[in-house]
Design an enzyme around this catalytic site. Structure first.
Site, short mmCIF file in Angstrom:
data_model
loop_
_atom_site.label_atom_id
_atom_site.label_comp_id
_atom_site.label_asym_id
_atom_site.label_seq_id
_atom_site.Cartn_x
_atom_site.Cartn_y
_atom_site.Cartn_z
N TYR A 82 0.87 -1.18 0.00
CA TYR A 82 0.00 0.00 0.00
C TYR A 82 0.90 1.23 0.00
CZ TYR A 82 -4.20 2.71 1.04
OH TYR A 82 -5.26 3.57 0.97
N TYR A 85 -5.48 4.38 -7.85
CA TYR A 85 -5.69 4.43 -6.40
C TYR A 85 -7.04 3.80 -6.07
CZ TYR A 85 -6.12 6.41 -1.67
OH TYR A 85 -6.26 6.58 -0.31
#
Length: 391
Positions: free
Chosen positions: A289, A339
Site C-alpha cells: 500500500y 488508487y
C-alpha cells in the site's frame, strides 16, 4: 491456512473496471460492474455467488442494499460492509477465506469502488470538505495539521530526523514504481520520471513532494474467493490464500508514541507469514500500500526486508525496480497506476501470482506478500498469496 485441502481458500476471479479519470458513473455502479467482471473472469454466474463483502472509499456510495439490488442476487448467505480504510481489502479477503473454509459460504466476492474525482475539478478537491475538528482535535488544525498529507508528512519527518532518511531516498521509490507502471497498460501515469523530476516536483507538505503522493482514481475492483476443490474446474489458475493478519496500532498523540517509526506491518507481517508457514526470505514479490512513498519505506522495514532505519539505503539501492532483487509494486502502485485503496496491491498480487503480468511479470512468483494500510498508519493488513497449494 490449515484445514481440509478441498476447502483451502483461493482467489478464482478478478474484476477490474476502467480506472482513473472515468466519469458519469457512481461508486455503486462501479462496484456492481467489478463484481460482474470478477464472476465472469472465474467462469461463473451471479447465481453462483452466495456471499458479498463490500467496502466503499471516502466518497461513499457502495452499500449492501443498493449493491444487492443492482446485481439482483437473492438468497445470499453472507452480506456485509467492512471498513478499515486502506486495510479493508486484506480484511475482506481474510473474512471471505474464513467463510469459505468454515462452509459459511462457498463463493464470496470482495469489492471496493469509489468515485471521488469530478470532471470539472482537480484531484486535490476530491477529498476536501471534511468537517473541521473541534475540542482537543482542533488544536491540530491550529498547528497546521489539517490534512492527511500533513499527518503523513509529520510521520516521514520523524523518520528522517531519527534515522537520517532523505527526500532523495523517497524519490527512488517513486522512480522505481514509475518504471513498473511504464509496463502496465492500465496505469494512469506511464511516462518515465527521474530523481531530478521528483526533486523538482512541488512541495505538498514538507517533506512530501507531489511525486511522493498517490493518485486519485474512480473505478472498482473485485476478487472472487472460493474453495480449491471448486476452483479446480474454473477458468483461471487459482491463487491460494496462505496467510493473513491485521494490526491496529492506535498511536497516542503523546510522548513515547512510535508514530512514524513503527507501523502495524511489524506485527501483521510476521503473523501472516507464520500462518502460511513461511519466512520473509521466502517472499518473491511484494505489493505494498503506497499512499505515499514513505508508507512503502516503513512497511519494508517493518516486514523485515531491511533493518529498522536502513530503509532509505535499501530503496535507493535499486532493489525495488525492474531487474532489482525485490520486485515491489510491479504494476506501478497507487503512485503511478491507480488508487483503489487496498485493492490496488491486491489486484496486482493476483495478476503476478497467476503469471499474467506480461511485460512486468516478476521472474519468480511462488510467494506474493500484500499489504494494506488505513488511516494515518492506524490500520494494517497483510496477506500471503501463492499459485501453489499449501503442503
Amino acid at each position: 491456512m490449515t484445514g481440509s485441502a478441498g476447502r483451502q481458500p483461493v482467489i478464482a476471479g478478478l474484476g477490474m473496471t476502467e480506472l482513473g479519470k472515468v466519469y458519469g458513473r457512481t461508486a455503486g455502479q462501479f462496484a456492481a460492474d467489478a463484481v460482474r467482471a470478477a464472476v465472469a473472469d472465474a467462469g461463473l454466474e451471479l447465481s453462483d455467488v452466495d456471499g458479498i463483502l463490500a467496502n466503499s472509499g471516502m466518497s461513499g456510495g457502495v452499500d449492501i442494499w443498493t449493491l444487492q439490488q443492482e446485481l439482483q442476487v437473492r438468497g445470499l448467505r453472507l452480506l456485509t460492509e467492512m471498513q478499515a480504510f486502506g486495510s479493508s481489502a486484506g480484511s475482506m479477503l481474510a473474512y471471505a477465506s474464513m467463510a469459505v473454509q468454515s462452509r459459511m459460504a462457498d463463493t464470496v466476492v470482495c469489492v471496493f469502488a469509489d468515485a471521488p474525482r469530478q470532471p470539472d475539478k482537480g484531484s486535490a478537491a476530491a477529498y476536501t470538505g471534511r468537517r473541521t475538528p473541534t475540542g482537543f482535535e482542533g488544536l491540530l488544525g491550529a498547528s497546521g495539521l489539517t490534512s492527511v498529507n500533513a499527518m503523513y508528512a509529520q510521520a516521514a519527518r520523524r523518520h528522517m530526523n531519527t534515522y537520517g532518511t532523505t527526500s532523495e531516498q523517497l524519490g527512488a521509490i517513486a522512480v522505481a514504481q514509475r518504471e513498473w507502471a511504464a509496463r502496465n497498460p492500465l496505469a494512469q501515469l506511464r511516462e518515465p520520471i527521474t530523481l531530478a523530476d521528483h526533486q523538482a516536483s512541488r512541495m505538498i507538505a514538507d517533506p512530501l513532494r507531489l511525486l511522493d503522493c498517490c493518485l486519485v482514481s474512480n473505478g472498482g475492483i473485485a476478487v472472487l474467493v472460493t474453495s480449491a476443490d471448486r476452483a479446480a474446474d474454473l477458468r483461471q489458475p487459482p491463487v491460494n490464500v496462505l496467510g493473513f493478519a491485521q494490526c491496529h496500532p492506535n498511536y497516542p498523540a503523546a510522548r513515547g508514541s512510535e508514530f512514524g517509526l513503527v507501523s502495524g506491518a511489524a506485527q501483521a507481517g510476521p503473523a501472516a507469514l507464520k500462518m502460511a508457514g513461511l519466512s520473509i526470505s521466502d517472499v518473491d514479490v511484494v505489493e505494498l500500500y503506497d499512499c505515499y512513498t514513505f508508507t512503502v519505506l516503513i512497511t519494508l522495514e517493518d516486514y523485515g526486508f531491511c533493518a529498522k532505519g536502513e530503509g532509505g539505503e535499501f530503496v535507493a539501492s535499486g532493489a525495488l525496480a525492474p531487474g532489482g532483487t525485490l520486485p515491489v509494486n510491479t504494476g506501478g502502485g497507487q503512485l503511478s497506476a491507480y488508487y483503489m485503496w487496498g485493492m490496488t496491491p491486491l489486484s496486482e498480487a493476483v495478476i503476478q501470482a497467476r503469471g499474467h503480468g506480461g511485460e512486468r511479470q516478476a521472474p519468480r512468483n511462488d510467494v506474493v506478500l500484500v499489504s494494506g494500510n488505513g488511516g494515518i498508519l492506524a490500520h494494517h493488513s497483510t496477506v500471503v498469496l501463492s499459485p501453489n497449494s499449501p503442503d
